[in-house]
Design a protein around this motif. Structure first.
Motif, PDB file in Angstrom:
ATOM      1  N   ALA A   1      -8.969  15.259  10.168  1.00 28.29           N
ATOM      2  CA  ALA A   1     -10.353  14.793  10.287  1.00 28.29           C
ATOM      3  C   ALA A   1     -10.435  13.587  11.209  1.00 28.29           C
ATOM      4  N   GLN A   2      -9.513  12.637  11.036  1.00 31.98           N
ATOM      5  CA  GLN A   2      -9.499  11.439  11.867  1.00 31.98           C
ATOM      6  C   GLN A   2      -9.307  11.802  13.336  1.00 31.98           C
TER       7      GLN A   2
ATOM      8  N   LEU B   1     -12.442  13.224  14.797  1.00 35.09           N
ATOM      9  CA  LEU B   1     -13.459  12.199  15.032  1.00 35.09           C
ATOM     10  C   LEU B   1     -13.093  11.320  16.222  1.00 35.09           C
ATOM     11  N   GLN B   2     -11.813  10.932  16.310  1.00 37.32           N
ATOM     12  CA  GLN B   2     -11.371  10.064  17.404  1.00 37.32           C
ATOM     13  C   GLN B   2     -11.562  10.761  18.747  1.00 37.32           C
TER      14      GLN B   2
ATOM     15  N   VAL C   1       0.121  17.258  -3.570  1.00 41.11           N
ATOM     16  CA  VAL C   1      -1.297  16.928  -3.432  1.00 41.11           C
ATOM     17  C   VAL C   1      -1.483  15.867  -2.350  1.00 41.11           C
ATOM     18  N   LEU C   2      -0.622  14.835  -2.368  1.00 39.29           N
ATOM     19  CA  LEU C   2      -0.725  13.776  -1.360  1.00 39.29           C
ATOM     20  C   LEU C   2      -0.544  14.340   0.042  1.00 39.29           C
TER      21      LEU C   2
ATOM     22  N   LEU D   1      -6.823  14.601   6.017  1.00 39.00           N
ATOM     23  CA  LEU D   1      -7.376  13.345   6.505  1.00 39.00           C
ATOM     24  C   LEU D   1      -7.020  13.078   7.951  1.00 39.00           C
TER      25      LEU D   1
ATOM     26  N   ASP E   1      -9.397  15.898  -4.645  1.00 40.27           N
ATOM     27  CA  ASP E   1      -8.804  14.724  -5.286  1.00 40.27           C
ATOM     28  C   ASP E   1      -9.604  14.208  -6.469  1.00 40.27           C
TER      29      ASP E   1
ATOM     30  N   LEU F   1     -13.371  16.201   5.032  1.00 37.21           N
ATOM     31  CA  LEU F   1     -13.484  15.096   4.077  1.00 37.21           C
ATOM     32  C   LEU F   1     -14.039  15.591   2.751  1.00 37.21           C
TER      33      LEU F   1
ATOM     34  N   SER G   1      -3.687  16.245   1.078  1.00 34.65           N
ATOM     35  CA  SER G   1      -4.850  15.444   1.453  1.00 34.65           C
ATOM     36  C   SER G   1      -4.570  14.597   2.689  1.00 34.65           C
ATOM     37  N   LEU G   2      -3.309  14.154   2.859  1.00 36.30           N
ATOM     38  CA  LEU G   2      -2.984  13.402   4.074  1.00 36.30           C
ATOM     39  C   LEU G   2      -3.170  14.265   5.317  1.00 36.30           C
TER      40      LEU G   2
ATOM     41  N   LEU H   1       0.821  -1.215   0.000  1.00 37.00           N
ATOM     42  CA  LEU H   1       0.000   0.000   0.000  1.00 37.00           C
ATOM     43  C   LEU H   1       0.854   1.264   0.000  1.00 37.00           C
ATOM     44  N   TYR H   2       2.016   1.216   0.646  1.00 39.95           N
ATOM     45  CA  TYR H   2       2.742   2.468   0.854  1.00 39.95           C
ATOM     46  C   TYR H   2       3.974   2.673  -0.012  1.00 39.95           C
TER      47      TYR H   2
ATOM     48  N   LEU I   1     -22.032  12.582   1.932  1.00 44.23           N
ATOM     49  CA  LEU I   1     -20.939  12.235   2.837  1.00 44.23           C
ATOM     50  C   LEU I   1     -21.120  12.912   4.202  1.00 44.23           C
TER      51      LEU I   1
END
Lengths: 273, 263
Positions: A260-261, A264-265, A249-250, A257, A211, A204, A253-254, A12-13, A155
């Motif tokens: 946001a995480q 929420l946590q 861009v990555l 994200l 993206d 989000l 967005s990272l 994945l990475y 969403l």
């Protein structure tokens, strides 16, 4: 088992890491690492087309996310009072909106907008005092914001509603019992509790819009967003400049994200406390 | 607002191509008779979407199992976030990375260097398949993880206590009970794959193309909206039929379905 999991995470990475690594390549060849340099970042940031595409993307992402967050939150609150059969219908519609492939949304929006424009433009021209100066509705910012906004709306509704249903109802009753007006209760009790979800939904929505390629590709008209720019430059050939833009861009967005995480946590943890 | 555009597409599919592209009203089945002209796109999609879904499920299951049953709760959150983060970042840039890896100077160069001769990886169905698994793996891991995590662990203990070896416990308890998750994940991935455009466009290099690529061509390049609409209607119909059949089949032997949350 452990090794298998590690292999999947590497799978994945590693591609992401390779892009990031090659964006610092000194040489011109995109596939051979010849030394460390940040020159491609400089090149990318001074490229007029990249900057313009970035500005377009940012404008669309922020406006569509703002609209989606505002209406999504209102919808999530309103849906609380909808029960029974209609509730099931609304739920199904929202999930369908998230699940339908982007290409179908893109085509459908393109056709719907162009049909409406073809129908409205002659009317506008007829009503306008000077026929030559009559405004022409066409694809562009408006259609991009509308298409992204509609998708993000679903969403935001899903995220905010999850938070509302996890909320302690007795607090609202207590507030009402203590003589607060419904509006006062909303501002002082409900809003602070669902705020993390609203913020996460907003982030989000920004990430999604920023993206998105496929919906934008259909409805952008003559405007270029950053993903559209990247797609067309990849078509012309792989260059280190694209790697640099991709890495930026990555990173953006990272960051969004992870924020946001984290929000929420934290919301979930304060629930348990 | 969601249904209306679909109706417009349906109506358009019976029309004709306008003189300057776009659409002219009409009623004929000609567009549907011509669908054969795009047969290659339908064939590729109908082969690679199911194969890609299956590959995702096979690769995702052991990871989901590991995350749900073999990791401490503390580390689990971080590992889960690490699975979902790539899914939310640009698929465009992530599939672009594979042009690098599978391209002439990537893995093929490595294989040639090791002395196994030259092979072509980029612009093959294999490259598209790798891109698919890479892009959609997170979407498959999550529903399977949820169904494994909700599984009543006492059932596993009971099975072990009654003398069942671990392998059989897995086959007759864990696997059947996690099937709803596999079914949900497969459906999500399959539906999205049917409409895929980017991965074949980037890694198939014009040789391996999906219905999505045909749609982009028809709507944006050759501007034959009527025929494009017919292709879109055919795609949605195939999707509806397969998904309904699939849901019927899985409901019979799996019962229920796991709910997914992607955040």
């Amino acid at each position: 088992m452990r090794i298998y999991a590690l292999a999947v995470y590497l799978f994945l990475y590693i591609p992401i890491a390779i892009i990031a690594l090659f964006s610092f390549n000194a040489g011109k060849a995109a596939t051979q690492f010849t030394g460390f340099s940040v020159q491609w970042y400089g090149k990318a940031l001074s490229n007029r087309f990249v900057v313009e595409a970035f500005q377009n993307s940012l404008t669309v992402a922020l406006s569509s996310a703002l609209l989606a967050t505002l209406f999504g939150t209102l919808a999530a609150l309103a849906l609380q009072s909808v029960t029974g059969k209609w509730r099931a219908v609304f739920d199904a519609l929202i999930y369908i909106a998230v699940m339908v492939p982007g290409i179908v949304i893109g085509i459908a929006t393109l056709i719907a907008l162009v049909t409406v424009f073809n129908w409205l433009n002659p009317i506008l021209a007829a009503l306008w005092p000077l026929a030559e100066t009559a405004p022409q509705l066409q694809l562009g910012y408006g259609s991009l914001i509308a298409a992204h906004g509609l998708f993000s709306l679903a969403l935001v509704i899903i995220i905010v509603r999850a938070r509302i249903s996890g909320m302690d109802r007795s607090l609202i009753e207590a507030s009402a019992d203590l003589g607060a007006t419904p509006f006062g209760t909303f501002v002082q009790v409900t809003l602070p509790q669902i705020f993390p979800a609203i913020l996460a939904g907003f982030l989000l929505a920004v990430t999604f819009s920023f993206d998105d390629f496929i919906i934008a590709f259909f409805v952008a008209g003559s405007k270029t967003t950053l993903p559209i720019y990247i797609f067309s430059s990849i078509r012309r050939g792989v260059t280190p400049e694209v790697n640099a833009i991709g890495s930026m861009v990555l990173t953006l967005s990272l960051t969004l994200l992870i924020t946001a995480q984290a929000i929420l946590q934290r919301g979930r943890k304060s629930d348990k406390a | 607002m969601l249904v209306l555009p679909l109706i417009v597409v349906f109506v358009f599919s019976f029309g004709a191509r306008g003189p300057a592209g776009g659409y002219a009203p009409g009623f004929s089945l000609e567009n549907f008779m011509n669908l054969g002209a795009r047969w290659a796109a339908f064939k590729n999609t109908m082969v690679l979407a199911p194969v890609g879904t299956l590959a995702c499920a096979v690769i995702a299951y052991p990871l989901a199992y590991f995350l749900a049953l073999r990791v401490s709760a503390k580390r689990r959150t971080l590992l889960l976030i690490l699975v979902i983060v790539p899914f939310w970042t640009s698929i465009l840039i992530r599939s672009y990375a594979w042009i690098f890896i599978l391209g002439g100077k990537g893995i093929p160069a490595l294989i040639a260097w090791m002395g196994f001769g030259s092979i072509q990886l980029i612009n093959t169905p294999f490259a598209v398949l790798v891109g698919i698994v890479y892009g959609y793996l997170p979407l498959m891991v999550f529903p399977i993880y949820v169904s494994l995590e909700q599984l009543d662990k006492r059932l596993l203990e009971a099975s072990a206590d009654l003398g069942c070896p671990p392998g059989r416990t897995f086959l007759s308890v864990t696997l059947p009970l996690s099937m709803p998750g596999v079914a949900t994940g497969s459906m999500l991935v399959f539906i999205l794959l049917m409409g895929e455009f980017l991965i074949p466009a980037m890694l198939g290099g014009g040789k391996v193309f999906f219905v999505g690529n045909a749609l982009v061509d028809l709507f944006l390049q050759s501007r034959n909206w009527a025929f494009g609409s017919a292709v879109a209607v055919a795609l949605v119909l195939i999707m509806l039929v397969t998904v309904t059949a699939y849901m019927r089949a899985t409901r019979r032997w799996a019962g229920g379905r796991a709910d997914v949350s992607l955040m």
